[in-house]
Design a protein around this motif. Structure first.
Motif, short mmCIF file in Angstrom:
data_model
loop_
_atom_site.label_atom_id
_atom_site.label_comp_id
_atom_site.label_asym_id
_atom_site.label_seq_id
_atom_site.Cartn_x
_atom_site.Cartn_y
_atom_site.Cartn_z
N HIS A 326 -3.81 0.17 -5.23
CA HIS A 326 -4.18 0.06 -3.83
C HIS A 326 -5.04 1.24 -3.39
CE1 HIS A 326 -3.89 -1.11 0.36
NE2 HIS A 326 -3.48 0.12 0.67
N GLN A 327 -4.62 2.46 -3.76
CA GLN A 327 -5.40 3.64 -3.39
C GLN A 327 -6.78 3.63 -4.05
OE1 GLN A 327 -2.22 3.50 -4.45
NE2 GLN A 327 -1.09 5.39 -3.95
N ALA A 328 -6.83 3.16 -5.32
CA ALA A 328 -8.11 3.11 -6.04
C ALA A 328 -9.06 2.13 -5.37
CB ALA A 328 -7.87 2.73 -7.49
N LEU A 329 -8.53 0.98 -4.92
CA LEU A 329 -9.38 0.00 -4.23
C LEU A 329 -10.00 0.60 -2.97
CD1 LEU A 329 -7.44 -3.39 -4.52
CD2 LEU A 329 -9.82 -2.97 -5.17
N GLN A 330 -9.20 1.32 -2.23
CA GLN A 330 -9.73 1.95 -1.01
C GLN A 330 -10.83 2.95 -1.35
OE1 GLN A 330 -6.05 3.48 0.79
NE2 GLN A 330 -6.20 1.91 2.38
N ALA A 331 -10.60 3.73 -2.40
CA ALA A 331 -11.59 4.74 -2.80
C ALA A 331 -12.88 4.08 -3.30
CB ALA A 331 -10.99 5.64 -3.88
N LEU A 332 -12.74 3.02 -4.07
CA LEU A 332 -13.92 2.33 -4.60
C LEU A 332 -14.72 1.67 -3.48
CD1 LEU A 332 -12.35 0.78 -7.81
CD2 LEU A 332 -14.25 2.41 -7.76
N ASN A 333 -14.04 1.12 -2.51
CA ASN A 333 -14.74 0.53 -1.36
C ASN A 333 -15.46 1.60 -0.56
OD1 ASN A 333 -14.33 -2.48 -1.01
ND2 ASN A 333 -12.22 -1.87 -1.39
N TYR A 334 -14.85 2.78 -0.47
CA TYR A 334 -15.51 3.89 0.19
C TYR A 334 -16.80 4.26 -0.54
CZ TYR A 334 -16.54 8.72 1.46
OH TYR A 334 -17.19 9.87 1.84
N ILE A 335 -16.73 4.33 -1.86
CA ILE A 335 -17.91 4.67 -2.67
C ILE A 335 -19.00 3.62 -2.49
CG2 ILE A 335 -18.77 4.96 -5.02
CD1 ILE A 335 -16.01 6.14 -5.73
N MET A 336 -18.60 2.34 -2.48
CA MET A 336 -19.57 1.26 -2.30
C MET A 336 -20.33 1.43 -0.99
SD MET A 336 -20.01 -1.19 -4.55
CE MET A 336 -20.48 -2.57 -3.54
N ASN A 337 -19.65 1.78 0.05
CA ASN A 337 -20.28 1.90 1.36
C ASN A 337 -21.04 3.22 1.54
OD1 ASN A 337 -19.26 -0.61 2.20
ND2 ASN A 337 -17.30 0.33 2.78
#
Length: 467
Positions: A326-337
């Protein structure tokens, strides 16, 4: 179009001059055929038929109902495979087959067998046309009758065509209408072709799925080919197999065209072929992901592109079973944006896809199994395309080719050419010893075409796409 646009030469042949508007319209019509298949052939046919129809309607106003026999879509499904255009006159009672060519060699006439031996398309008169695109003219060098073809033509069973000498061609096209008016050319009888069942036709479509459209008619006997070509539904199915895959449709979750051409969501393909889809697709530069090394909070403080890329690479290979999912998904979405770098965003998108395939930031991934044929022992590949929006007018493309043999390695020296819409190669990849995949990332504007060509030994396969 007025008669002033026609150019007369000291010849019994009919010479017509076409306008830039005629050429532009023909090019527009031909765009429905594949770029590396029948598009140029379609343009020649569309151009010659446009000009001849205008001349016929002006010159022979007493002839009833002069028109193309089929609409542009069905004509395109023919031009993809065969040269020739059927024109009907006198309330569909007489069929003219237009046969354009660019060659200056008028010593013989080649006529595809489809226009002679498929009853529903059989021509009564055949009109060869020489086209000079550079100087803007067409030369209709006469006509020949169905009876002449059957009585004097030489049949070539390799290319499914009839060959006739130029001396058998009547040079004055106006005589055709005298023949027709006074019934000087009788409606000859013809032999019906054997009928194939729907199951036999469906089996043929599967066999022909990966054959180049320019040679597909030679990969079965003529009876089989005629059953496909002469059936509107099956010919259209075959035609659709050669049309570029619309990647834009994927962004609207429309995969119907892709499915009909053998594509499927990559996770389904990976599972059906037992692909090692957890194999790191982007080299992690020797970094092993360990739970104790993860500092996800630090990622939100990153602004440097190199650091964002490094973080995306590490997170992209995180296992879906990780407690940090869950935390990794949030971080990856942050990187995408946050990132504007294609490499970084693709790393992040792939990490998101591994953890949550339906996430909007995961990109769209579809794959297709490709068999290289008997020349390379039936070796199979998995072709995968990833799609990621880049801006309102541009999309990023991720191409990947897997080996799916027992060792998961690609054949040595297998070559991949990635080509633009003019078939110019802008990237070439070659498999080396032990390579398990080839991959390349690029971007393009919406509406642009590109082609992927795979060469291995004597096998040459291609797939077309429109962004």
């Amino acid at each position: 179009m007025s008669l002033d646009l026609f150019t007369a030469f000291n010849s019994e042949h009919l010479w017509l001059k076409f306008s830039p508007e005629d050429l532009a319209k023909a090019q527009e019509i031909s765009e429905s055929c594949s770029l590396n298949g029948g598009r140029h052939q379609a343009m020649l046919n569309a151009l010659s038929s446009l000009c001849l129809l205008k001349w016929l309607k002006i010159t022979y106003q007493e002839v009833n109902d002069i028109k193309l026999e089929l609409d542009n879509y069905n004509l395109s499904t023919m031009w993809e495979f065969v040269n020739g255009t059927p024109i009907v006159i006198n309330n569909n009672s007489t069929r003219l087959i237009l046969l354009p060519q660019e060659s200056d060699d008028l010593t013989e006439l080649n006529i595809s067998q489809e226009w002679v031996d498929i009853p529903r398309f059989r021509g009564d008169y055949f009109l060869p046309v020489q086209i000079n695109l550079e100087n803007g003219w067409l030369r209709f060098w006469g006509f020949i009758t169905y009876e002449d073809i059957k009585n004097s033509g030489i049949y070539n069973d390799t290319f499914y065509q009839y060959i006739l000498s130029e001396y058998l061609v009547e040079g004055d096209i106006n005589l055709l209408f005298i023949f027709e008016k006074y019934a000087l050319s009788s409606k000859a009888k013809y032999q019906p072709l054997p009928i194939l069942s729907d199951s036999e036709k469906n089996h043929l479509l599967l066999q022909l799925r990966q054959v180049n459209s320019l040679t597909v008619r030679h990969h079965c006997n003529f009876i089989q080919w005629a059953a496909i070509f002469g059936d509107d539904v099956y010919r259209q199915h075959l035609y659709q197999q050669y049309q570029p895959i619309s990647l834009g449709a994927w962004l609207h979750h429309n995969f119907n065209q892709a499915y009909t051409q053998g594509w499927q969501h990559f996770r389904d393909l990976a599972q059906s072929l037992e692909l090692i889809n957890d194999f790191p697709s982007l080299p992690p530069n020797g970094i092993i992901m360990r739970s104790g090394e993860i500092n996800l909070q630090y990622i939100y403080e990153l602004h440097d592109e190199q650091q964002l890329k490094f973080a995306a690479q590490r997170l992209s290979i995180l296992s879906p079973d990780s407690i940090y999912k869950h935390q990794a998904l949030q971080a990856l979405n942050y990187i995408m944006n946050k990132s504007h770098d294609d490499e970084t965003r693709w790393n992040a998108a792939e990490g998101i896809w591994r953890l949550e395939p339906n996430n909007p930031n995961a990109g769209l991934w579809c794959g297709k199994r490709i068999n290289l044929g008997v020349d390379v022992n039936g070796f199979s590949l998995a072709l995968v395309i990833g799609l990621l929006p880049k801006s309102d007018t541009e999309n990023s493309i991720f191409f990947r080719l897997y080996g799916i043999n027992d060792s998961y390695t690609l054949p040595l020296n297998l070559k991949v050419n990635i080509m633009d819409e003019n078939t110019h190669i802008f990237k070439q990849l070659v498999a080396r010893v032990g390579d398990r995949l080839l991959q390349y990332k690029f971007w393009g504007k919406k509406g642009e075409y590109f082609w992927i060509q795979i060469n291995c030994g004597t096998t040459n396969l291609s797939e077309g796409f429109i962004i």
